[in-house]
Design an enzyme around this catalytic site. Structure first.
Site, PDB file in Angstrom:
ATOM      1  N   ARG A 249       0.889  -1.175   0.000  1.00 36.34           N
ATOM      2  CA  ARG A 249       0.000   0.000   0.000  1.00 36.34           C
ATOM      3  C   ARG A 249       0.917   1.212   0.000  1.00 36.34           C
ATOM      4  O   ARG A 249       1.692   1.423   0.939  1.00 36.34           O
ATOM      5  CB  ARG A 249      -0.904  -0.004   1.226  1.00 36.34           C
ATOM      6  CG  ARG A 249      -1.632   1.316   1.403  1.00 36.34           C
ATOM      7  CD  ARG A 249      -2.758   1.264   2.411  1.00 36.34           C
ATOM      8  NE  ARG A 249      -3.900   0.538   1.872  1.00 36.34           N
ATOM      9  CZ  ARG A 249      -5.124   0.573   2.413  1.00 36.34           C
ATOM     10  NH1 ARG A 249      -5.365   1.277   3.482  1.00 36.34           N
ATOM     11  NH2 ARG A 249      -6.116  -0.118   1.858  1.00 36.34           N
TER      12      ARG A 249
ATOM     13  N   HIS B 208      -7.289   0.609  -6.460  1.00 34.62           N
ATOM     14  CA  HIS B 208      -7.500  -0.270  -5.301  1.00 34.62           C
ATOM     15  C   HIS B 208      -8.144  -1.567  -5.813  1.00 34.62           C
ATOM     16  O   HIS B 208      -9.316  -1.859  -5.546  1.00 34.62           O
ATOM     17  CB  HIS B 208      -8.411   0.439  -4.290  1.00 34.62           C
ATOM     18  CG  HIS B 208      -8.393  -0.156  -2.921  1.00 34.62           C
ATOM     19  ND1 HIS B 208      -7.602  -1.230  -2.576  1.00 34.62           N
ATOM     20  CD2 HIS B 208      -9.088   0.171  -1.783  1.00 34.62           C
ATOM     21  CE1 HIS B 208      -7.805  -1.532  -1.301  1.00 34.62           C
ATOM     22  NE2 HIS B 208      -8.696  -0.701  -0.808  1.00 34.62           N
TER      23      HIS B 208
ATOM     24  N   GLN C  86     -10.132  -4.232  -3.586  1.00 39.71           N
ATOM     25  CA  GLN C  86     -11.436  -3.751  -3.120  1.00 39.71           C
ATOM     26  C   GLN C  86     -12.527  -4.058  -4.156  1.00 39.71           C
ATOM     27  O   GLN C  86     -13.612  -4.529  -3.817  1.00 39.71           O
ATOM     28  CB  GLN C  86     -11.375  -2.233  -2.873  1.00 39.71           C
ATOM     29  CG  GLN C  86     -12.653  -1.650  -2.366  1.00 39.71           C
ATOM     30  CD  GLN C  86     -12.997  -2.141  -0.954  1.00 39.71           C
ATOM     31  OE1 GLN C  86     -12.150  -2.083  -0.072  1.00 39.71           O
ATOM     32  NE2 GLN C  86     -14.198  -2.632  -0.755  1.00 39.71           N
TER      33      GLN C  86
ATOM     34  N   ASP D  65     -17.295   7.078  -1.848  1.00 37.64           N
ATOM     35  CA  ASP D  65     -16.104   6.916  -0.994  1.00 37.64           C
ATOM     36  C   ASP D  65     -15.845   8.272  -0.340  1.00 37.64           C
ATOM     37  O   ASP D  65     -16.479   9.284  -0.709  1.00 37.64           O
ATOM     38  CB  ASP D  65     -14.922   6.475  -1.891  1.00 37.64           C
ATOM     39  CG  ASP D  65     -13.673   6.095  -1.106  1.00 37.64           C
ATOM     40  OD1 ASP D  65     -13.750   5.974   0.131  1.00 37.64           O
ATOM     41  OD2 ASP D  65     -12.609   5.936  -1.742  1.00 37.64           O
TER      42      ASP D  65
ATOM     43  N   CYS E 105     -16.330   1.325   0.290  1.00 33.91           N
ATOM     44  CA  CYS E 105     -15.170   0.495   0.643  1.00 33.91           C
ATOM     45  C   CYS E 105     -14.812   0.588   2.117  1.00 33.91           C
ATOM     46  O   CYS E 105     -14.138  -0.290   2.640  1.00 33.91           O
ATOM     47  CB  CYS E 105     -13.982   0.882  -0.231  1.00 33.91           C
ATOM     48  SG  CYS E 105     -13.401   2.574   0.048  1.00 33.91           S
TER      49      CYS E 105
ATOM     50  N   ARG F  19     -13.382  -9.104   1.302  1.00 34.26           N
ATOM     51  CA  ARG F  19     -11.959  -8.856   1.052  1.00 34.26           C
ATOM     52  C   ARG F  19     -11.158 -10.116   1.404  1.00 34.26           C
ATOM     53  O   ARG F  19     -10.248 -10.521   0.692  1.00 34.26           O
ATOM     54  CB  ARG F  19     -11.457  -7.664   1.904  1.00 34.26           C
ATOM     55  CG  ARG F  19     -12.029  -6.303   1.524  1.00 34.26           C
ATOM     56  CD  ARG F  19     -11.485  -5.812   0.203  1.00 34.26           C
ATOM     57  NE  ARG F  19     -10.036  -5.710   0.201  1.00 34.26           N
ATOM     58  CZ  ARG F  19      -9.339  -4.676   0.682  1.00 34.26           C
ATOM     59  NH1 ARG F  19      -9.962  -3.631   1.181  1.00 34.26           N
ATOM     60  NH2 ARG F  19      -8.013  -4.662   0.623  1.00 34.26           N
TER      61      ARG F  19
END
Ligand code: CP
Ligand code: NVA
Length: 308
Positions: free
Chosen positions: A105, A132, A135, A221, A261, A289
């Protein structure tokens, strides 16, 4: 030697592989729910490098590796040489000699690409400023579980054209569904940054109320992603009309799902009524996930597809 497979952006995998991953995710999830031991990654090690905060990504990768019989090591920039200017290329050479797979990340997509180009093992994107992908694997798997194939469906994206939005767009291009995107002025989708071939998979709407009409999924988001904190005050003003609330959800299909998310800011990008309401599947997305990443790890490490 076969070329190393990486998962740095959604379209690094083919449609067939992604569909196989969804089948495997279901198989792995069912087994896990029935307490059936499945240890295909015994003795395998994942190294996770975090340059930004995380709850879900860290936990799902770490527990996923353990549940598959392997283990995981957590590194961050604060207490490794990565924060003291060691070149990414050098770090990649060293780290990838001591493990079987790496998850990163970080901020710029270029950093993870540089790492992957110097890695002896597969590299997984655990979020960059641009994408991402893990996700969106989980989100689409969640949709499939609830409603079946996403092909031909409509997903309304309300808010910032950020990493999660870019990845939804890549998925739409690959898996043949449509995105309705509504962002405030100045925050529009950029084709190159989104990693798209053209703009055929999405339609832009000035008014978010128009974007959600007929949507099968409404998703949003945070207004300010990690790394953009200095813009927070300005963004709060700019995004004021881009909150997903009950009036907005009422314009989508009756049985539309709400996705986020997480982490979420109730009262900003989504009202409490919507995220805590009956159309919201945010906890399922978070749990999934774990299951989709196990399928991804299995595929990258063992090349296992849906032959059980
Ligand atoms: N959705 C997500 O990636 O959450 P974390 O930032 O907690 O990992
Ligand atoms: N867009 C958000 C996602 C967090 C999981 C961020 O990058 O901060």
């Amino acid at each position: 030697m076969d070329q190393i497979k990486h998962f740095l952006k959604f379209n690094d995998l083919s449609v067939d592989i992604i569909n196989d991953l969804f089948d495997r995710s279901k198989w792995i999830k069912d087994r896990y729910k029935n307490y059936k031991k499945y240890w295909p990654l015994e003795d395998r090690l994942l190294v996770m490098i975090f340059e930004k905060a995380s709850t879900r990504t860290r936990l799902s990768f770490e527990s996923g590796m353990r549940q598959l019989g392997g283990s995981a090591i957590y590194l961050n920039t604060r207490d490794s040489q990565l924060g003291r200017g060691e070149p990414v290329e050098d770090a990649a050479q060293v780290i990838s000699r001591m493990c079987d797979v790496v998850m990163i990340r970080t901020f710029e997509q270029k950093t993870i690409e540089k790492f992957a180009n110097n890695s002896r093992v597969s590299v997984i994107n655990g979020l960059t400023n641009q994408y991402h992908p893990c996700q969106i694997l989980a989100d689409i798997f969640t949709f499939i579980e609830k409603k079946g194939s996403i092909k031909g469906k409509t997903v309304a994206w309300i808010g910032d054209s950020n990493n999660v939005c870019n990845t939804w767009l890549q998925a739409a291009e690959l898996l043949d569904f449509t995105m309705h995107v509504s962002t405030p002025k100045g925050y529009e989708v950029e084709l190159e940054r989104a990693g798209l071939y053209n703009n055929e998979c999405f339609e832009v709407f000035e008014n978010p109320m128009d974007a959600v009409k007929g949507a099968d999924i409404v998703t949003t988001d945070v207004w300010t992603s990690m790394g953009f904190e200095t813009e927070n005050n300005e963004r709060i003003k700019d995004f004021l009309n881009w909150q997903v609330n009950a009036d907005m959800m009422a314009l989508a299909k009756k049985d539309a799902l709400f996705m986020h998310c997480l982490p979420a800011h109730r009262g900003e990008e989504v009202s409490a009524e919507v995220i805590d309401g009956s159309q919201s599947v945010v906890w399922e997305e978070a749990e999934n996930r774990l299951h989709v990443q196990k399928a991804l790890l299995e595929y990258l490490l063992l090349g296992k597809r849906n032959d059980k």
